[in-house]
Write a protein that holds these residues in place. Sequence first.
Motif, short mmCIF file in Angstrom:
data_model
loop_
_atom_site.label_atom_id
_atom_site.label_comp_id
_atom_site.label_asym_id
_atom_site.label_seq_id
_atom_site.Cartn_x
_atom_site.Cartn_y
_atom_site.Cartn_z
N UNK A 287 0.84 -1.22 0.00
CA UNK A 287 0.00 0.00 0.00
C UNK A 287 0.86 1.26 0.00
N UNK A 288 2.03 1.18 0.66
CA UNK A 288 2.93 2.34 0.70
C UNK A 288 3.79 2.47 -0.56
N UNK A 289 3.63 1.51 -1.47
CA UNK A 289 4.33 1.61 -2.75
C UNK A 289 5.59 0.77 -2.86
N UNK A 290 5.88 -0.05 -1.84
CA UNK A 290 7.08 -0.91 -1.90
C UNK A 290 6.77 -2.21 -2.63
N UNK A 291 7.80 -2.77 -3.26
CA UNK A 291 7.62 -3.98 -4.05
C UNK A 291 8.52 -5.09 -3.49
N UNK A 292 7.94 -6.24 -3.08
CA UNK A 292 8.80 -7.35 -2.63
C UNK A 292 9.67 -7.85 -3.78
N UNK A 293 10.88 -8.25 -3.45
CA UNK A 293 11.81 -8.75 -4.48
C UNK A 293 11.30 -10.04 -5.10
N UNK A 294 10.79 -10.94 -4.26
CA UNK A 294 10.42 -12.28 -4.74
C UNK A 294 8.92 -12.40 -4.99
N UNK A 295 8.59 -13.24 -5.96
CA UNK A 295 7.18 -13.56 -6.19
C UNK A 295 6.70 -14.51 -5.10
#
Length: 368
Positions: A287-295
């Motif tokens: 929600x804050x715009x961060x993206x996890x590295x792994x699927x």
Amino acid sequence: METLPDNPYLLLTPGPLSTTKSVKQVMLRDWCTWDDDYKQIVETIRATLVQLATPVPGYTAVLMQGSGTFCVEACLTTAIPDKGRLLVLANGAYGRRIARIAACQRIDHLVLDSGDTEWPDTEVLSKALAQDPGITHVAVVHCETTTGMLNPVADIGDIVRRFHRTFIVDAMSSFGGIPMDMAQIQADYLISSANKCIQGVPGFGFVIAGKRELARTRGNARSLSLDLFDQWETMETGHGKWRFTSPTHVVRAFAKALEELAGEGGVAQRWKRYRENRDLLIAGMTRLGFVPLLDEPYRSPIITAFLGPDHPDYRFNQFYDRLKQKGFVIYPGKVTQQDTFRIGHIGDIHPADIPQLLAAVQDAMYWV
Ligand SMILES: *Cc1c(COP(=O)(O)O)cnc(C)c1O
């Protein structure tokens, strides 16, 4: 007894991690190392670790002074004889560390590196074992703490067993936090340490091993202090005696931590709490715009790596300092190709802590 001070921050790191006050409290007295009271604590710990590792008989636990890496080194140098050859499956810093240990110990080895964001290739593993009967041992990390990747250890174990090789699993960051049965994944050696998911304080590690496998390793070690066989023999014949000074306070804290694990409802409940922490964290960070590295299929309930924000003003160190001031310590990235940072969800961290963490993250995002 004086009350302990509150922690200035929560550790959202892969070890050492936040521990309960009650675990820290039991360290406030001194313990004699050789009498029956103390040795009984050690023997209870060893038996409990074996029970946590598998219901199948025939396994034993050896405790070893030092951090987790000391235990990995003790296991490799003891398990692999001079004529042995080790195949390392690497997909992160800890897998590559296994290869470095092998190099330092002059253990003949080869590395199959699948990069930081891919699982080891089981086809390539099968081929390597089929083509090279000289490979005696295979080692892999269960949860690669570099990225949080959970490796398919059961599939790898099937192949290693099919080719009758010895299987070594670095379960440092997963043991006690994820249900596992080392007999089922066909591991001959499982390595972990006091300050990870059992939620003790740092100071020693442990190896759970098949007794028959370990019994064949006398004289293999290229090191005196890291001779796992010798340590095992002393613990067996001395009923809980360590060679050399044992980390008595840490051992006592670990015994308390094991009681608290049982009190929480065992590994299954702890796993559930860690997964809840992770799910709340990833949802909020997204929600804050961060993206996890792994699927999704690769993720573990232990630690999550996020991509560093793609903004010219973002600096990890500034972000880190701001979060620390607000009471949360996160972890720098370790992935070589991409800018990442990591947030651990293990230790005495509860779902109720996550909304506060997310609010702190939002406040600390000075670059937006
Ligand atoms: C923590 C960890 C280790 C050991 O690290 P130390 O700093 O020596 O305790 C080894 N392997 C993995 C996967 C780990 O997470």
